[in-house]
Design an enzyme around this catalytic site. Structure first.
Site, mmCIF file in Angstrom:
data_model
loop_
_atom_site.group_PDB
_atom_site.id
_atom_site.type_symbol
_atom_site.label_atom_id
_atom_site.label_comp_id
_atom_site.label_asym_id
_atom_site.label_seq_id
_atom_site.Cartn_x
_atom_site.Cartn_y
_atom_site.Cartn_z
ATOM 1 N N LYS A 76 0.845 -1.190 0.000
ATOM 2 C CA LYS A 76 0.000 0.000 0.000
ATOM 3 C C LYS A 76 0.881 1.240 0.000
ATOM 4 O O LYS A 76 1.884 1.304 0.727
ATOM 5 C CB LYS A 76 -0.899 -0.027 1.233
ATOM 6 C CG LYS A 76 -1.894 1.115 1.343
ATOM 7 C CD LYS A 76 -2.752 0.908 2.588
ATOM 8 C CE LYS A 76 -3.826 1.976 2.730
ATOM 9 N NZ LYS A 76 -4.697 1.715 3.909
ATOM 10 N N SER A 147 -9.410 1.479 3.119
ATOM 11 C CA SER A 147 -8.598 2.283 2.231
ATOM 12 C C SER A 147 -7.528 1.469 1.500
ATOM 13 O O SER A 147 -6.856 1.981 0.595
ATOM 14 C CB SER A 147 -7.909 3.398 3.022
ATOM 15 O OG SER A 147 -7.050 2.864 4.014
ATOM 16 N N SER A 171 -9.713 -0.807 7.295
ATOM 17 C CA SER A 171 -9.193 -0.617 5.938
ATOM 18 C C SER A 171 -8.428 -1.798 5.360
ATOM 19 O O SER A 171 -8.101 -1.783 4.174
ATOM 20 C CB SER A 171 -8.307 0.631 5.887
ATOM 21 O OG SER A 171 -9.096 1.788 6.032
#
Length: 472
Positions: A76, A147, A171
């Site tokens: 990420k 996210s 997330s």
């Protein structure tokens, strides 16, 4: 079967026995990325040459490696990697310099011999639950979840063998559930966050997204362990083996089934799939115990009361100097945080302490709690609210965070596994929540379920090119 289709565990065995080379595996995954990215846009950047160089080094070191040796990973884009910019999928970092050093988790994965294939999209600065740049791996007209949406989609589409995400209000687990992969939010402080862009320092967690529970356990064995550079890092040893025992026997395991909160305002198809999965745990030997989830009325206030002011404090300087660089949805949240009082923040901290204590008392009675990960499957990208049968409604983001936030507030480990699909073919997730440092137990229960009811099929991604949306 193509190499990119292999789970981490299977790929590691193929590499160990030299039936597959790391170079072949990395090339296969890079080819898969090239074919799926036009329609999915999971990646901020693809590091093809870096990955091939790591694969060649792994091949030269064959025979002296662990289970992550030569395995393609995506990170990420909140996670620092030396030589790469950490954009957080935001225009606010459009001119951000490359990181000078690796984050702790990136360094540990590199030392384990992984090959970084790219950095994945996040909802801007991880402040949202949809990752709008990225399409769901099962249906490009639906949200990816956030996210850590890019990481979950990359794994679901077999465009990464595994990935890392972060979890502040769900997330990791939300996009894992919406894309039919495994997502583990570890105990707060178990995995170091040094070198990881913060959303809310008292809620942030780093953890793996994988195709199986056993894969997640292998990654955790590398990630977990104390790091003095993270003030919240727990004094736990490194090199703990988290692999679950073989088989599907859960005799003696007590599974808590919530009588309140987690099955309220939940889509009927989601509830049915999760309750069927819980019954499956009973057939494997587990004892089901009804539990009362404590202090549920304080979940939303505590989550937002902690996260919003901490996020604003982190972004304070940029928010003052260049507010126009933030997306409108993020800017309004950051500006709202500046209006919250110290008293509001301290009350949220006190509520969190009381909630954690109440959860620990509840978890004394059971080994894990089983519940839906999210109350509804992936919605269409233009859908803004969820309407429930009683006529009430809530925003999509509030719906997705509602069932995942308690584990972040209390800091307990939580694992999401796929337990079915709705009528539209979209994945449904069940989360297993355990005691602090109880990763071994949640992984054991999740693995037993997977052994008894194997997830079938990958996301039906097409290679057809589609319109690319604004990447930042």
């Amino acid at each position: 079967m193509q190499p990119y289709e292999l789970t981490l565990t299977a790929a590691a065995e193929e590499i160990r026995t030299r039936r597959l080379s790391p170079v072949e595996l990395v090339d296969s995954v890079l080819d898969r990325i090239a074919r799926t990215e036009p329609s999915l846009q999971a990646y901020v950047t693809v590091t093809a040459e870096r990955a091939r160089e790591s694969a060649r080094a792994a091949e030269r070191a064959a025979g002296t490696h662990g289970p992550l040796h030569g395995i393609p990973v995506a990170l990420k884009d909140l996670i620092d990697v030396a030589g790469l910019a950490t954009t957080a999928s935001s225009r606010a970092r459009a001119d951000h310099p490359a990181a000078a050093t690796d984050s702790t988790v990136a360094a540990r994965l590199a030392a384990a011999g992984t090959a970084l294939v790219g950095k994945t999209h996040t909802h801007e600065f991880a402040y949202g639950l949809t990752t709008p740049q990225t399409s769901n791996a099962w249906d490009p007209d639906r949200v990816a979840g956030g996210s850590s949406g890019g990481s979950a989609v990359a794994v679901a589409a077999a465009a990464a063998t595994f990935a890392l995400g972060t979890d502040t209000g769900g997330s990791i687990r939300v996009p894992a559930a919406l894309n039919g992969v495994v997502g583990l939010k570890p105990t707060y402080g178990l995995v170091p966050r040094h070198g990881v862009t913060s959303l809310s320092w008292s809620l942030d967690h780093v953890g793996p997204l994988t195709r199986t529970v056993e894969d997640a356990a292998l990654v955790m064995s590398v990630l977990a362990g104390h790091d003095p550079r993270d003030p919240a890092s727990l004094p736990t040893p490194s090199s703990v083996d988290y692999r679950p025992p073989p088989g599907a026997d859960l005799t003696g395991v007590r599974v808590g089934v919530p009588r309140n909160y987690y099955f309220e305002h939940v889509d009927p198809e989601v509830e049915t799939a999760v309750r069927d999965a819980v019954e499956q745990l009973r057939t494997l030997g587990a004892t089901l115990v009804e539990v009362e989830i404590p202090m549920t009325r304080y979940v939303q206030a505590s989550q937002w009361g902690l996260m919003v002011p901490e996020a604003t404090a982190y972004h304070e300087r940029t928010l003052r100097s260049a507010p126009e660089r933030y997306g409108a949805d993020i800017r309004v949240l950051l500006e709202a945080g500046a209006l919250m009082s110290a008293g509001d923040y301290l009350r949220a901290q006190r509520a969190r302490t009381l909630m954690r204590q109440a959860w620990l008392r509840m978890l004394d009675e059971v080994d894990v709690v089983a519940a839906p990960t999210v109350p509804v499957t992936a919605v269409r990208t233009d859908q803004e609210a969820v309407v429930w049968p009683d006529g009430t409604s809530e925003s999509v983001s509030d719906a997705y965070v509602r069932l995942s936030a308690p584990a972040d507030i209390t800091g307990v480990p939580a694992l999401s596994v796929r337990v079915g699909h709705d009528g539209a073919g979209m994945p449904i997730g069940m989360q297993l929540l355990g005691r602090p440092l109880g990763e071994a137990m949640v992984l054991r229960v999740g693995h037993a379920y997977e052994e008894a009811v194997p997830a079938r099929g990958y996301a039906p991604v097409t290679a057809a090119a589609g319109p690319r949306r604004d990447a930042l």
